[in-house]
Design an enzyme around this catalytic site. Structure first.
Site, PDB file in Angstrom:
ATOM      1  N   LYS A   1     -10.461  -4.110  -5.469  1.00 31.39           N
ATOM      2  CA  LYS A   1     -11.057  -2.892  -6.032  1.00 31.39           C
ATOM      3  C   LYS A   1      -9.988  -1.987  -6.632  1.00 31.39           C
ATOM      4  CE  LYS A   1     -13.253  -3.381  -2.284  1.00 31.39           C
ATOM      5  NZ  LYS A   1     -13.396  -3.089  -0.890  1.00 31.39           N
TER       6      LYS A   1
ATOM      7  N   LYS B   1      -4.278 -10.584  -6.767  1.00 34.90           N
ATOM      8  CA  LYS B   1      -5.546 -10.885  -6.092  1.00 34.90           C
ATOM      9  C   LYS B   1      -6.647  -9.956  -6.605  1.00 34.90           C
ATOM     10  CE  LYS B   1      -6.240  -8.332  -1.954  1.00 34.90           C
ATOM     11  NZ  LYS B   1      -7.318  -8.127  -1.040  1.00 34.90           N
TER      12      LYS B   1
ATOM     13  N   LYS C   1       0.816  -1.223   0.000  1.00 26.53           N
ATOM     14  CA  LYS C   1       0.000   0.000   0.000  1.00 26.53           C
ATOM     15  C   LYS C   1       0.843   1.263   0.000  1.00 26.53           C
ATOM     16  CE  LYS C   1      -4.490  -1.599   1.139  1.00 26.53           C
ATOM     17  NZ  LYS C   1      -5.660  -1.695   1.945  1.00 26.53           N
TER      18      LYS C   1
HETATM   19  N1  AQP Z   1      -9.346 -11.636  -3.968  1.00 30.18           N
HETATM   20  C1  AQP Z   1      -9.739 -12.110  -2.806  1.00 30.18           C
HETATM   21  N2  AQP Z   1      -9.856 -13.442  -2.640  1.00 30.18           N
HETATM   22  C2  AQP Z   1     -10.273 -13.945  -1.442  1.00 30.18           C
HETATM   23  N3  AQP Z   1     -10.614 -13.178  -0.383  1.00 30.18           N
HETATM   24  C3  AQP Z   1     -10.505 -11.849  -0.519  1.00 30.18           C
HETATM   25  N4  AQP Z   1     -10.740 -10.826   0.324  1.00 30.18           N
HETATM   26  C4  AQP Z   1     -10.473  -9.653  -0.303  1.00 30.18           C
HETATM   27  N5  AQP Z   1     -10.073  -9.882  -1.554  1.00 30.18           N
HETATM   28  C5  AQP Z   1     -10.076 -11.240  -1.728  1.00 30.18           C
HETATM   29  C6  AQP Z   1     -11.227 -10.977   1.685  1.00 30.18           C
HETATM   30  O1  AQP Z   1     -12.369 -10.160   1.821  1.00 30.18           O
HETATM   31  C7  AQP Z   1     -12.435  -9.675   3.169  1.00 30.18           C
HETATM   32  C8  AQP Z   1     -12.609  -8.175   3.160  1.00 30.18           C
HETATM   33  O2  AQP Z   1     -11.417  -7.592   2.743  1.00 30.18           O
HETATM   34  P1  AQP Z   1     -11.120  -6.058   2.795  1.00 30.18           P
HETATM   35  O3  AQP Z   1     -12.158  -5.267   3.404  1.00 30.18           O
HETATM   36  O4  AQP Z   1      -9.713  -5.907   3.301  1.00 30.18           O
HETATM   37  O5  AQP Z   1     -11.197  -5.818   1.298  1.00 30.18           O
HETATM   38  P2  AQP Z   1      -9.974  -5.570   0.476  1.00 30.18           P
HETATM   39  O6  AQP Z   1      -8.955  -6.663   0.636  1.00 30.18           O
HETATM   40  O7  AQP Z   1      -9.548  -4.216   0.834  1.00 30.18           O
HETATM   41  O8  AQP Z   1     -10.584  -5.591  -0.883  1.00 30.18           O
HETATM   42  P3  AQP Z   1      -9.808  -4.977  -1.984  1.00 30.18           P
HETATM   43  O9  AQP Z   1     -10.731  -4.980  -3.101  1.00 30.18           O
HETATM   44  O10 AQP Z   1      -8.518  -5.734  -2.137  1.00 30.18           O
HETATM   45  O11 AQP Z   1      -9.547  -3.474  -1.528  1.00 30.18           O
HETATM   46  P4  AQP Z   1      -8.325  -2.604  -1.876  1.00 30.18           P
HETATM   47  O12 AQP Z   1      -8.098  -2.772  -3.334  1.00 30.18           O
HETATM   48  O13 AQP Z   1      -8.825  -1.252  -1.516  1.00 30.18           O
HETATM   49  O14 AQP Z   1      -7.184  -3.078  -1.034  1.00 30.18           O
HETATM   50  C9  AQP Z   1     -11.146 -10.121   3.855  1.00 30.18           C
HETATM   51  O15 AQP Z   1     -11.413 -11.262   4.632  1.00 30.18           O
HETATM   52  C10 AQP Z   1     -10.234 -10.464   2.704  1.00 30.18           C
HETATM   53  O16 AQP Z   1      -9.292 -11.458   3.060  1.00 30.18           O
END
Ligand code: AQP
Length: 338
Positions: free
Chosen positions: A206, A203, A112
């Site tokens: 968003k 992975k 990040k």
């Molecule tokens: N690609 C993924 N595969 C499996 N599990 C996933 N999780 C997130 N992406 C995947 C799981 O979803 C839950 C919520 O995660 P979060 O709120 O941390 O969402 P995130 O990881 O921030 O989603 P993004 O889309 O990856 O956001 P950005 O791009 O902003 O960082 C968790 O249990 C996570 O493991």
């Protein structure tokens, strides 16, 4: 007494099928077996640049997503992290025993800080580039979220494993220094702990813009899947099969497997003799069909925002009681209570 399960999602936009298959779908399976607490972690979401004007809308959307995906609010507690101030209070306490070097080595932190967008206002050069304290402290806040409720299991995707190891370590350190209080939370990974994006590399997330949102229209889903990256078929390949050498196709097959409930052999048999075109066409239709009931529920919930805010209000009231009790025990053990 049922054991407690805790997990959360950041209100950073519409949820994608990675969030659903990797985490939320598994939460539904825990509702009858555990006392479940599901949080919308807004304090985590503000550790990267964000738009304050859309924050409340995103919190509401996340709560709607939970319920539309099958998280029945009558069977669990749903609340917003910032509505329970004890989360930040316990974070401070845990900060006093959290090793900084370990936080600096966290994979998500390192990723990040490299992709952090510049702030919308101007700061001296060195401050603008510097990593922010909140981002470094993110895993300690996450540990506080979990330990505040003495949660024993934490259902998450694979990207959270490293953070949960820190939560376990902080529970151990606290118990050793101040006396036993916290259970060491167990990481619960589901059957699809890491869904890759449609680029077939990183992975699904968003910020990488490689995702299918839970609210994408059928046409958008078809277009996105049609453009999904596939691996070149190696010579003598059996066609569309699960393979460590073909991560992009394996990921599409995994999404197909998760949504159809078939096992690997059944999926491979189904696609025997077929090519990527058929895989993509069928996958798109399966996703559209499986998201349809979620999207219908979502639309009906969207028309009753007051009911959703009421669920969140009740959730916060319940959590404040539990969190307040834990903080009393924490302060007592640490010599902070008269
Ligand atoms: N690609 C993924 N595969 C499996 N599990 C996933 N999780 C997130 N992406 C995947 C799981 O979803 C839950 C919520 O995660 P979060 O709120 O941390 O969402 P995130 O990881 O921030 O989603 P993004 O889309 O990856 O956001 P950005 O791009 O902003 O960082 C968790 O249990 C996570 O493991």
């Amino acid at each position: 007494m049922k054991k407690k399960a805790f997990s959360g999602v950041q209100p950073t936009g519409l949820l994608h099928i990675g969030n659903y298959l990797g985490a939320i779908r598994n939460w539904v399976g825990l509702l009858n077996r555990y006392e479940c607490i599901f949080c919308i972690v807004d304090y985590h979401a503000i550790t990267v640049p964000y738009d304050p004007l859309s924050m409340q809308e995103k919190i509401l959307q996340t709560a709607i997503a939970y319920i539309a995906c099958g998280i029945n609010p009558d069977k669990c507690t749903i609340f917003v992290q910032s509505h329970v101030p004890e989360h930040t209070e316990l974070t401070w306490i845990l900060n006093t025993i959290a090793p900084v070097g370990r936080l600096q080595r966290m994979t998500q932190y390192k990723e990040k800080i490299t992709k952090a967008a510049p702030l919308p206002f101007s700061l001296p050069q060195e401050d603008e580039k510097a990593a922010k304290m909140g981002l470094l402290d993110y895993p300690v806040l996450q540990a506080a979220d979990i330990l505040l409720y003495k949660a024993e299991v934490v259902p998450v995707g694979e990207d959270q494993v490293q953070h949960l190891e820190l939560a376990q370590d902080l529970a151990r350190r606290f118990n050793n220094e101040f006396g036993p209080l916290f259970p060491e939370p167990r990481t619960l990974l589901g059957s699809a702990p890491k869904i890759l994006g449609l680029d077939g590399k990183k992975k699904m997330s968003k910020s990488m813009n490689n995702y299918i949102s839970l609210m994408d229209s059928p046409d958008t889903i078809r277009k996105k899947i049609r453009k999904a990256v596939t691996d070149p078929i190696p010579l003598f390949s059996k066609g569309v099969v699960f393979s460590e050498q073909q991560l992009a196709v394996t990921n599409l097959l995994t999404i197909y497997l998760c949504f159809t409930g078939k096992n690997k052999e059944e999926v491979e048999e189904h696609f025997q003799g077929k090519g990527y075109r058929e895989l993509k066409d069928e996958l798109a239709e399966v996703i559209i069909e499986k998201l349809k009931p979620i999207q219908e529920k979502w639309r009906s919930l969207e028309s009753q925002p007051d009911d959703i805010w009421e669920v969140l209000k009740k959730g916060a009231e319940k959590c404040r009681k539990i969190a307040g009790e834990t903080m009393k025990e924490v302060k007592d053990r640490m010599g902070l209570l008269r």
